[in-house]
Design a protein around this motif. Structure first.
Motif, PDB file in Angstrom:
ATOM      1  N   TYR A  58      -3.252  10.827  -2.354  1.00 50.11           N
ATOM      2  CA  TYR A  58      -3.264   9.825  -3.408  1.00 50.11           C
ATOM      3  C   TYR A  58      -2.861   8.493  -2.785  1.00 50.11           C
ATOM      4  O   TYR A  58      -1.995   8.435  -1.920  1.00 50.11           O
ATOM      5  N   SER A  59      -3.469   7.407  -3.239  1.00 44.14           N
ATOM      6  CA  SER A  59      -3.141   6.116  -2.642  1.00 44.14           C
ATOM      7  C   SER A  59      -3.369   4.992  -3.636  1.00 44.14           C
ATOM      8  O   SER A  59      -4.093   5.129  -4.625  1.00 44.14           O
ATOM      9  N   THR A  60      -2.734   3.862  -3.342  1.00 41.82           N
ATOM     10  CA  THR A  60      -2.950   2.622  -4.086  1.00 41.82           C
ATOM     11  C   THR A  60      -2.604   1.465  -3.186  1.00 41.82           C
ATOM     12  O   THR A  60      -1.744   1.562  -2.315  1.00 41.82           O
ATOM     13  N   ASN A  61      -3.298   0.360  -3.349  1.00 43.40           N
ATOM     14  CA  ASN A  61      -2.924  -0.880  -2.670  1.00 43.40           C
ATOM     15  C   ASN A  61      -3.021  -2.052  -3.638  1.00 43.40           C
ATOM     16  O   ASN A  61      -3.184  -3.196  -3.235  1.00 43.40           O
ATOM     17  N   ILE A  62      -2.908  -1.759  -4.917  1.00 40.64           N
ATOM     18  CA  ILE A  62      -2.974  -2.793  -5.944  1.00 40.64           C
ATOM     19  C   ILE A  62      -1.554  -3.261  -6.239  1.00 40.64           C
ATOM     20  O   ILE A  62      -0.727  -2.496  -6.732  1.00 40.64           O
ATOM     21  N   LEU A  72      -3.154   4.982  -9.083  1.00 41.17           N
ATOM     22  CA  LEU A  72      -3.502   5.766  -7.910  1.00 41.17           C
ATOM     23  C   LEU A  72      -4.962   6.185  -8.005  1.00 41.17           C
ATOM     24  O   LEU A  72      -5.593   6.123  -9.074  1.00 41.17           O
ATOM     25  N   ASN A  73      -5.513   6.658  -6.874  1.00 39.89           N
ATOM     26  CA  ASN A  73      -6.908   7.090  -6.896  1.00 39.89           C
ATOM     27  C   ASN A  73      -7.078   8.456  -7.559  1.00 39.89           C
ATOM     28  O   ASN A  73      -8.152   9.047  -7.507  1.00 39.89           O
ATOM     29  N   THR A  98       0.547   5.731   0.174  1.00 42.55           N
ATOM     30  CA  THR A  98      -0.203   6.982   0.222  1.00 42.55           C
ATOM     31  C   THR A  98       0.782   8.143   0.198  1.00 42.55           C
ATOM     32  O   THR A  98       1.891   8.040   0.725  1.00 42.55           O
ATOM     33  N   GLU A 140      -0.186   5.953 -12.565  1.00 47.21           N
ATOM     34  CA  GLU A 140       0.267   4.712 -11.963  1.00 47.21           C
ATOM     35  C   GLU A 140       1.593   4.915 -11.232  1.00 47.21           C
ATOM     36  O   GLU A 140       2.441   5.692 -11.666  1.00 47.21           O
ATOM     37  N   SER A 182       0.850  -1.192   0.000  1.00 46.29           N
ATOM     38  CA  SER A 182       0.000   0.000   0.000  1.00 46.29           C
ATOM     39  C   SER A 182       0.883   1.238   0.000  1.00 46.29           C
ATOM     40  O   SER A 182       2.000   1.224   0.517  1.00 46.29           O
ATOM     41  N   SER A 202       3.437  -1.091  -8.641  1.00 50.82           N
ATOM     42  CA  SER A 202       2.053  -1.088  -8.191  1.00 50.82           C
ATOM     43  C   SER A 202       1.101  -0.718  -9.315  1.00 50.82           C
ATOM     44  O   SER A 202       1.438  -0.798 -10.492  1.00 50.82           O
TER      45      SER A 202
END
Length: 208
Positions: free
Chosen positions: A65-69, A100-101, A57, A106, A55, A97
């Protein structure tokens, strides 16, 4: 085991993405999750482990902005790697990863290096990664992030990296305890046991 790293951006060295304006001082947090009880062995002098979760952020001017993929990633403990500044043992954490949201931006590279020149933290055998460590246990650190986006077939980039820009490092091993669900004190356990015994006795009396 989960490695959580916090820091602040040291600077932006390439930015061609419109509307994604990170800046020096922006705070970031990364968590790398992997099973370090088994590894793929030493490859090129490194013990390697595959990540099972990731993850990220980052906050800029009130926007997070965040991602956990997790698409791919690995954790390595490299032995006696000859760098320009000398020979070190270090942890190299890397994740490739997903989006991002913020939309189609990416996070292509999320890399953290933690240097341990006197091998006071790292081991040369499995599991090579420490059960516990703080940022102060390492000599220095490095991070590198690369963001990309595709617009009309054209790739735009934002790259940031820095030395000694991390502010914390934490290891949380599975089974290490849950501070939100503490183990009862002995006195509490005794009182609870006595209460159960009283309920059992009351039940026997009713049946008689």
């Amino acid at each position: 085991v989960t490695y959580t790293v916090e820091g602040q951006l040291g600077g932006i060295y390439l930015d061609t993405i419109d509307g994604f304006d990170l800046a020096a001082g922006d705070a970031f947090t990364l968590s790398y999750i992997f099973d370090d009880t088994t590894g793929s062995g030493y490859v090129g002098g490194a013990s390697q482990y595959s990540l099972t979760g990731f993850s990220f952020t980052i906050s800029n001017a009130g926007t997070t902005y965040s991602t956990n993929i997790l698409l791919s990633g690995e954790a390595q403990h490299l032995d006696n790697t000859n760098l320009a500044s000398g020979t070190y043992d270090y942890i190299y954490l890397y994740a490739n990863s997903g989006a991002l949201n913020s939309g189609n931006i990416e996070l292509n590279t999320a890399r953290i290096d933690l240097y341990d020149s006197d091998a006071s933290v790292l081991s040369s055998s499995f599991p090579a990664l420490p059960d516990s460590a703080t940022l102060g246990n390492f000599d220095s650190s490095y991070y590198q992030f690369l963001f990309t986006t595709q617009v009309n077939g054209q790739t735009s980039y934002l790259q940031t990296y820095g030395y000694n820009a991390l502010t914390s490092f934490q290891v949380v091993r599975d089974g290490g305890g849950d501070p939100t669900n503490p183990v009862p004190e002995p006195a509490t356990v005794l009182l609870f046991g006595a209460g159960l015994a009283g309920l059992a006795a009351a039940g026997r009396r009713r049946r008689l």
